[in-house]
Design a protein around this motif. Structure first.
Motif, PDB file in Angstrom:
ATOM      1  N   GLU A  26       0.832  -1.204   0.000  1.00 20.25           N
ATOM      2  CA  GLU A  26       0.000   0.000   0.000  1.00 20.25           C
ATOM      3  C   GLU A  26       0.867   1.255   0.000  1.00 20.25           C
ATOM      4  O   GLU A  26       0.625   2.203  -0.752  1.00 20.25           O
ATOM      5  CB  GLU A  26      -0.907  -0.008   1.221  1.00 20.25           C
ATOM      6  N   VAL A  27       1.908   1.249   0.836  1.00 17.34           N
ATOM      7  CA  VAL A  27       2.823   2.382   0.892  1.00 17.34           C
ATOM      8  C   VAL A  27       3.523   2.564  -0.450  1.00 17.34           C
ATOM      9  O   VAL A  27       3.697   3.685  -0.939  1.00 17.34           O
ATOM     10  CB  VAL A  27       3.855   2.172   2.012  1.00 17.34           C
ATOM     11  N   LEU A  28       3.895   1.467  -1.053  1.00 13.57           N
ATOM     12  CA  LEU A  28       4.629   1.501  -2.314  1.00 13.57           C
ATOM     13  C   LEU A  28       3.821   2.144  -3.432  1.00 13.57           C
ATOM     14  O   LEU A  28       4.349   2.945  -4.209  1.00 13.57           O
ATOM     15  CB  LEU A  28       5.027   0.078  -2.710  1.00 13.57           C
ATOM     16  N   LEU A  29       2.544   1.834  -3.509  1.00 14.82           N
ATOM     17  CA  LEU A  29       1.719   2.326  -4.608  1.00 14.82           C
ATOM     18  C   LEU A  29       1.031   3.653  -4.302  1.00 14.82           C
ATOM     19  O   LEU A  29       0.873   4.496  -5.184  1.00 14.82           O
ATOM     20  CB  LEU A  29       0.652   1.292  -4.973  1.00 14.82           C
ATOM     21  N   PHE A  30       0.622   3.840  -3.070  1.00 12.62           N
ATOM     22  CA  PHE A  30      -0.197   4.992  -2.732  1.00 12.62           C
ATOM     23  C   PHE A  30       0.599   6.289  -2.697  1.00 12.62           C
ATOM     24  O   PHE A  30       0.061   7.362  -2.988  1.00 12.62           O
ATOM     25  CB  PHE A  30      -0.868   4.770  -1.374  1.00 12.62           C
ATOM     26  N   GLU A  31       1.880   6.217  -2.328  1.00  5.49           N
ATOM     27  CA  GLU A  31       2.684   7.411  -2.148  1.00  5.49           C
ATOM     28  C   GLU A  31       3.608   7.630  -3.345  1.00  5.49           C
ATOM     29  O   GLU A  31       4.249   6.689  -3.815  1.00  5.49           O
ATOM     30  CB  GLU A  31       3.461   7.317  -0.846  1.00  5.49           C
ATOM     31  N   PRO A  32       3.733   8.838  -3.859  1.00  6.15           N
ATOM     32  CA  PRO A  32       4.501   9.097  -5.087  1.00  6.15           C
ATOM     33  C   PRO A  32       6.008   9.053  -4.882  1.00  6.15           C
ATOM     34  O   PRO A  32       6.498   9.050  -3.758  1.00  6.15           O
ATOM     35  CB  PRO A  32       4.059  10.512  -5.466  1.00  6.15           C
ATOM     36  N   ASN A  33       6.742   9.033  -6.022  1.00  9.59           N
ATOM     37  CA  ASN A  33       8.211   9.079  -6.021  1.00  9.59           C
ATOM     38  C   ASN A  33       8.825   7.930  -5.232  1.00  9.59           C
ATOM     39  O   ASN A  33       9.764   8.090  -4.465  1.00  9.59           O
ATOM     40  CB  ASN A  33       8.700  10.418  -5.451  1.00  9.59           C
ATOM     41  N   VAL A  34       8.276   6.752  -5.420  1.00  6.57           N
ATOM     42  CA  VAL A  34       8.719   5.584  -4.672  1.00  6.57           C
ATOM     43  C   VAL A  34      10.176   5.243  -4.946  1.00  6.57           C
ATOM     44  O   VAL A  34      10.950   4.956  -4.031  1.00  6.57           O
ATOM     45  CB  VAL A  34       7.822   4.370  -4.992  1.00  6.57           C
ATOM     46  N   ALA A  35      10.559   5.266  -6.218  1.00  9.47           N
ATOM     47  CA  ALA A  35      11.922   4.880  -6.577  1.00  9.47           C
ATOM     48  C   ALA A  35      12.946   5.790  -5.902  1.00  9.47           C
ATOM     49  O   ALA A  35      13.965   5.337  -5.392  1.00  9.47           O
ATOM     50  CB  ALA A  35      12.090   4.928  -8.087  1.00  9.47           C
ATOM     51  N   ASP A  36      12.656   7.088  -5.858  1.00 10.52           N
ATOM     52  CA  ASP A  36      13.591   8.026  -5.251  1.00 10.52           C
ATOM     53  C   ASP A  36      13.659   7.877  -3.743  1.00 10.52           C
ATOM     54  O   ASP A  36      14.703   8.091  -3.134  1.00 10.52           O
ATOM     55  CB  ASP A  36      13.194   9.465  -5.600  1.00 10.52           C
ATOM     56  N   ARG A  37      12.546   7.528  -3.123  1.00  9.51           N
ATOM     57  CA  ARG A  37      12.481   7.465  -1.664  1.00  9.51           C
ATOM     58  C   ARG A  37      12.720   6.063  -1.103  1.00  9.51           C
ATOM     59  O   ARG A  37      12.702   5.864   0.104  1.00  9.51           O
ATOM     60  CB  ARG A  37      11.105   7.961  -1.187  1.00  9.51           C
ATOM     61  N   ASN A  38      12.888   5.098  -1.975  1.00  6.95           N
ATOM     62  CA  ASN A  38      13.157   3.726  -1.539  1.00  6.95           C
ATOM     63  C   ASN A  38      12.077   3.215  -0.585  1.00  6.95           C
ATOM     64  O   ASN A  38      12.353   2.681   0.484  1.00  6.95           O
ATOM     65  CB  ASN A  38      14.535   3.642  -0.862  1.00  6.95           C
ATOM     66  N   ASN A  39      10.829   3.395  -0.983  1.00 15.55           N
ATOM     67  CA  ASN A  39       9.711   3.006  -0.126  1.00 15.55           C
ATOM     68  C   ASN A  39       9.351   1.535  -0.221  1.00 15.55           C
ATOM     69  O   ASN A  39       8.298   1.126   0.247  1.00 15.55           O
ATOM     70  CB  ASN A  39       8.473   3.839  -0.474  1.00 15.55           C
ATOM     71  N   GLY A  40      10.205   0.733  -0.815  1.00 17.41           N
ATOM     72  CA  GLY A  40       9.915  -0.686  -0.906  1.00 17.41           C
ATOM     73  C   GLY A  40      10.119  -1.433   0.386  1.00 17.41           C
ATOM     74  O   GLY A  40       9.779  -2.608   0.486  1.00 17.41           O
ATOM     75  N   ASP A 187      10.375  13.987   4.241  1.00 14.43           N
ATOM     76  CA  ASP A 187      11.451  14.966   4.149  1.00 14.43           C
ATOM     77  C   ASP A 187      12.736  14.234   3.808  1.00 14.43           C
ATOM     78  O   ASP A 187      12.717  13.044   3.483  1.00 14.43           O
ATOM     79  CB  ASP A 187      11.592  15.782   5.442  1.00 14.43           C
ATOM     80  N   ASP A 188      13.856  14.913   3.900  1.00 17.62           N
ATOM     81  CA  ASP A 188      15.126  14.308   3.512  1.00 17.62           C
ATOM     82  C   ASP A 188      15.553  13.176   4.444  1.00 17.62           C
ATOM     83  O   ASP A 188      16.378  12.348   4.090  1.00 17.62           O
ATOM     84  CB  ASP A 188      16.222  15.380   3.476  1.00 17.62           C
ATOM     85  N   LYS A 189      15.000  13.134   5.651  1.00 22.27           N
ATOM     86  CA  LYS A 189      15.385  12.118   6.619  1.00 22.27           C
ATOM     87  C   LYS A 189      14.574  10.836   6.473  1.00 22.27           C
ATOM     88  O   LYS A 189      14.955   9.792   7.000  1.00 22.27           O
ATOM     89  CB  LYS A 189      15.228  12.659   8.036  1.00 22.27           C
ATOM     90  N   GLY A 190      13.452  10.908   5.804  1.00 22.49           N
ATOM     91  CA  GLY A 190      12.634   9.707   5.649  1.00 22.49           C
ATOM     92  C   GLY A 190      11.160  10.048   5.574  1.00 22.49           C
ATOM     93  O   GLY A 190      10.773  11.199   5.392  1.00 22.49           O
ATOM     94  N   THR A 215       7.286   3.736   9.167  1.00 21.67           N
ATOM     95  CA  THR A 215       8.401   4.578   8.766  1.00 21.67           C
ATOM     96  C   THR A 215       9.321   3.801   7.851  1.00 21.67           C
ATOM     97  O   THR A 215       9.300   2.569   7.839  1.00 21.67           O
ATOM     98  CB  THR A 215       9.186   5.095   9.991  1.00 21.67           C
ATOM     99  N   GLY A 216      10.100   4.509   7.083  1.00 25.28           N
ATOM    100  CA  GLY A 216      11.035   3.857   6.168  1.00 25.28           C
ATOM    101  C   GLY A 216      12.148   3.151   6.909  1.00 25.28           C
ATOM    102  O   GLY A 216      12.446   3.448   8.072  1.00 25.28           O
ATOM    103  N   TYR A 217      12.778   2.235   6.235  1.00 19.23           N
ATOM    104  CA  TYR A 217      13.862   1.462   6.817  1.00 19.23           C
ATOM    105  C   TYR A 217      15.065   2.372   7.075  1.00 19.23           C
ATOM    106  O   TYR A 217      15.414   3.184   6.225  1.00 19.23           O
ATOM    107  CB  TYR A 217      14.236   0.338   5.852  1.00 19.23           C
TER     108      TYR A 217
END
Length: 219
Positions: A26-40, A187-190, A215-217
């Motif tokens: 859900e986080v991966l698809l729902f939130e934009p710019n996934v590749a840049d933010r490493n939301n996987g 933000d830049d921290k996650g 939160t992100g890894y």
């Protein structure tokens, strides 16, 4: 090495909990710019269905000889490490920690409506249908409807609230349906995601709430 130590620590910390994880798909698809933010990948802290009527319902309808008038607290919360991978149709996620292992799948309808299904080895399942109210580079808000079905129990062969599954008896299931809000900040921290659900349980005949943080890894 640091990643291995973190995952091991998380697995130990969450070994006594069973609530559903935040679906990483859900986080991966729902939130934009996934590749840049490493939301996987990320980790989450979540509650199960919470209601002041839970104990009374369990004792009145499911207590048997040997069971105590005490809920198994391990079902109240969950801490999970999760990973998701995009697919041709949607995204698929896996979570380790709470409930042992959890799985989730999210499908996006034209980037406007998202359906997410999730479950774990503790026999808890959920479905969410949501859509974004707004989506920006550094923030967003989604609203939707949810359905949850969870397995709970009373303590049986254990004197403490945090016990293994073999120490929990008088199992029963609780369902709920209602409204879910999902707010994220970036933000830049996650990235931080806050989930809050308010619903109704036919078994408990009352209002229930479900909450969670994701939160992100750590880099």
């Amino acid at each position: 090495m640091k990643q291995f130590v973190f995952i091991l620590f998380l697995a130990i910390l969450s070994s006594g909990c069973a609530a559903l994880h935040t679906p990483q798909s859900e986080v991966l698809l729902f939130e934009p710019n996934v590749a840049d933010r490493n939301n996987g990948k990320g980790f989450s802290l979540n509650s199960s269905i919470v209601s002041r009527n839970m104990l009374a319902y369990a004792v009145d309808t499911h207590k048997h000889e040997g069971a105590r008038d005490a809920l198994a607290k391990r079902n109240y919360y969950g801490i999970s490490f999760s990973y998701a991978h995009p697919m041709k149709l949607g995204a698929f996620g896996v979570a380790l920690g709470s409930g042992g292992i959890g799985l989730d799948y999210t499908y996006a309808y034209a980037d406007k409506v998202f359906m997410t299904l999730s479950g774990n080895a503790a026999q808890n399942v959920a479905a969410v249908l949501q859509m974004p109210i707004y989506k920006k580079e550094k923030s967003g808000l989604g609203v939707g409807i949810f359905y949850r079905n969870e397995r709970h129990g009373l303590l049986e062969n254990c004197r403490e609230g945090y016990c293994l599954g073999i120490n929990i008896g008088a199992h029963y299931r609780i369902s709920a349906v209602g409204l879910q809000l999902a707010q994220y900040f970036d933000d830049d921290k996650g990235r931080l995601r806050i989930r809050f659900s308010l619903g109704y349980s036919p078994e408990l005949r009352g209002i229930v709430v479900v909450g969670g943080l994701h939160t992100g890894y750590p880099r």
